[in-house]
Structure formats: C-alpha cells, structure tokens
Design an enzyme around this catalytic site. Sequence first.
Site, short mmCIF file in Angstrom:
data_model
loop_
_atom_site.label_atom_id
_atom_site.label_comp_id
_atom_site.label_asym_id
_atom_site.label_seq_id
_atom_site.Cartn_x
_atom_site.Cartn_y
_atom_site.Cartn_z
N LYS A 3 29.65 114.96 98.64
CA LYS A 3 29.98 114.29 99.97
C LYS A 3 31.43 114.04 100.16
O LYS A 3 32.03 113.83 101.28
CB LYS A 3 29.02 113.04 99.83
CG LYS A 3 29.64 111.91 99.67
CD LYS A 3 28.85 110.81 100.19
CE LYS A 3 29.34 109.29 99.97
NZ LYS A 3 28.93 108.33 100.68
N ASP A 4 32.21 114.20 99.22
CA ASP A 4 33.71 113.95 99.44
C ASP A 4 34.62 115.18 99.60
O ASP A 4 35.73 115.23 99.76
CB ASP A 4 34.43 113.06 98.34
CG ASP A 4 34.08 111.51 98.23
OD1 ASP A 4 33.45 110.99 99.49
OD2 ASP A 4 33.88 110.76 97.40
N ARG A 28 28.93 107.44 110.28
CA ARG A 28 27.66 108.10 109.96
C ARG A 28 26.75 106.82 109.68
O ARG A 28 25.74 106.69 110.36
CB ARG A 28 27.61 109.06 108.77
CG ARG A 28 25.98 109.26 108.46
CD ARG A 28 26.04 110.18 107.09
NE ARG A 28 26.65 109.14 105.84
CZ ARG A 28 25.82 108.34 105.22
NH1 ARG A 28 24.52 108.14 105.70
NH2 ARG A 28 26.59 107.68 104.27
N ARG A 29 27.14 105.93 109.07
CA ARG A 29 26.46 104.67 108.69
C ARG A 29 26.51 103.72 109.91
O ARG A 29 25.40 103.21 110.21
CB ARG A 29 26.99 104.00 107.47
CG ARG A 29 26.61 104.86 106.09
CD ARG A 29 27.39 104.04 105.01
NE ARG A 29 26.96 104.67 103.75
CZ ARG A 29 27.79 104.77 102.70
NH1 ARG A 29 28.91 104.18 102.59
NH2 ARG A 29 27.48 105.34 101.44
N ARG A 89 37.74 99.75 103.01
CA ARG A 89 38.27 100.78 102.57
C ARG A 89 38.31 100.42 100.84
O ARG A 89 37.96 99.19 100.43
CB ARG A 89 39.47 101.14 102.90
CG ARG A 89 39.86 102.11 104.17
CD ARG A 89 39.24 103.35 103.98
NE ARG A 89 39.26 104.26 102.86
CZ ARG A 89 40.15 105.02 102.39
NH1 ARG A 89 41.26 104.84 103.23
NH2 ARG A 89 40.14 105.64 101.22
N ARG A 99 35.53 97.07 96.99
CA ARG A 99 34.82 96.83 97.97
C ARG A 99 33.88 95.66 97.62
O ARG A 99 33.71 94.57 98.64
CB ARG A 99 33.70 97.81 98.68
CG ARG A 99 34.69 99.17 99.17
CD ARG A 99 33.65 99.99 99.73
NE ARG A 99 34.39 101.21 100.10
CZ ARG A 99 33.98 102.49 100.80
NH1 ARG A 99 32.77 102.17 101.17
NH2 ARG A 99 34.76 103.26 101.00
N CYS A 155 35.31 113.91 109.11
CA CYS A 155 34.82 112.59 108.57
C CYS A 155 34.84 111.61 109.69
O CYS A 155 34.34 110.84 109.28
CB CYS A 155 35.87 112.55 107.21
SG CYS A 155 37.17 111.97 107.60
#
Length: 296
Positions: free
Chosen positions: A82-83, A129-130, A147, A153, A238
């Site tokens: 996904k990255d 997206r989230r 970030r 996080r 992105c």
Amino acid sequence: MKRKIRVGSRDSKLAVMQTELVMEAIRRADPEIELELITLKTTGDMILDKTLDKIGGKGLFVKELDQALMDGRIDLAVHSLKDMPMEINEELPIVACAKRGDPRDVLVLPKGAKPGSYYLVKVGSSSPRRQLQLQILYPIIHLESVRGNIMTRLKKLDDGEYSALVLAAAGLQRVGLQERIYKYFSTDEIIPAAGQGILAVQARKDLDVAFLEQVNDPTTALAATAERSFVRTLDGGCSSPIAAHAVIQDSELRLKGLYYREETQEYRIGETSGPAERAEKLGEELALRLKEELGG
Ligand SMILES: NCc1[nH]cc(CCC(=O)O)c1CC(=O)O
C-alpha cells in the site's frame, strides 16, 4: 556454492519485521539460500513534519530502495504494497506478493483508557481515505493529522496528544502490538487502501526468482492487481481518498471501491465481481463506472 540474497528494507520496526517475515518464508522454501538483511533510511521516513501529499507522495518511501536495487547493493526489496506508487519502474517489477495479512483498519485508545470511554475528538489519522470514511461513520468526529511510524504515533497517543488513532491491523499485529487494538472496522465500514495488509517483493527484472514461487500467493497477487488497477485508472495520488478492496472466493473476484471527486467533493462507493483472472479489467471497469457516475 550457497546462493546469497541481500534483502533491502526501510529501517522502521514495522518494515524490518515485515521483511523478516518474507525472509522466513524464503528460508522455508529454500533453506540453502543465505539471506542478508540490509536496511535503508528513505526520504519519506525522514520528513515527519509534513503530510504525504505535501512531500511528493508514496515514491518517497521507495526511491532509495529502488536505487539500491539498480546499483546492485541489494537483490530484493520488501515493501508494504500500500506504500508503493501505482506506477513502478519496469526494470524493478514486483516479483511476489506474500499471502495477505489482516486488511482492516482499527481504532487504538491511549494506554489505560477505560473501555467504551473513547472520545471522537482529536482522533489521529493522516490518511484522506480514513478521514473521509470516519466522517461518514461518525459525522461529529474531529480528526487531526499524525505522522511518523507506528511506534512514534503510539507514543503521541499515550502522551495524550490524541484521544484515539486509526491504524492498520496488520501493522500492529506484525510489531506484536495487537493487544492495543480496541475495535476492528469491517472492510465495509472502512474500505482499506489498495494493497493494505500485503507484503510485496521487488527485484531487478533479470534476477532468477524461482526461489520466490512458494512465497508468492497467486490469490493475493490477483487481489492486489484489481485494487491497484482501480486506483491507477482513477489516477489516485496519496492525497485523494481512494479505497479499494478485493476478495477472491472460488476463482470469483469481488471488488469494492470508493472514489472521491475533489472538484465537487462528492464520493461514490461501488462494487463489481467477475472471474479472478480478469482482475486488471475489473479494477479498471469499476473505476470508470464510478468516475462516470460522478461526472468526471
Ligand atoms: N504507511 C503506513 C503503513 N504502511 C503499511 C502499514 C501497515 C501494514 C500493511 O498495510 O501492510 C502502515 C501502517 C498503518 O497504515 O497503520
């Protein structure tokens, strides 16, 4: 003579844990291969005060590994699919996708929070997206960007900077922190990012990768193809809240996608299904349908 393979990885804890998972799979497939882990810092890992869309997107997580592959300093690179950018250097193809892990997003609370007592104020997520899908689920939610890698996080969360975080289940599971998961969002509540939960292996196209045949999971590779075809067709960087998730059962692929049109701030969620070998086309067809429904 033992064959030696140098496996490149970003140097975050998650990236190293994921690369070690792939290395274990290679050892199981061919115990004779000698493997060496080589970690590299990527630009995306070093710029932590800006959101991805402001620093040029996903390519910043792969540039240094691509260069190391081209220079012959490493033979393989392991990435969270996904990255990875949707457009990949054809000299450096994805040569295997390991069997998909948990694709879901999850809610994480500060250490010691009383169950049920979470607040929807200052929920940390930098993913458009989230953010879009959380606002649909909880219209009153207040979101803030966050970030840094998973450990950074979680420290910000536990230090009181956020009331909750939304992260990928697979990331927490792979660093051994699944006990921090408070709530799983179903893939209908929050459609995952294309490739979420999938580990991709990249190599120079001239490398003999027969040793990866048992590492590659064809069903996962087809799901990844459909999801990435959907995003590529919508030309999703992105910064755009695009989501895509494919499930394959008995050679039938079902794809669910979300498309958001910036100009009109409208979104559409749609599904399609068909034979799994049509993965690329199914992604493209759903993308074009949603784009047409939104007029652009
Ligand atoms: N860029 C962050 C990132 N890239 C891959 C994962 C999780 C592992 C995966 O989806 O395979 C994560 C962490 C997250 O989204 O919470």
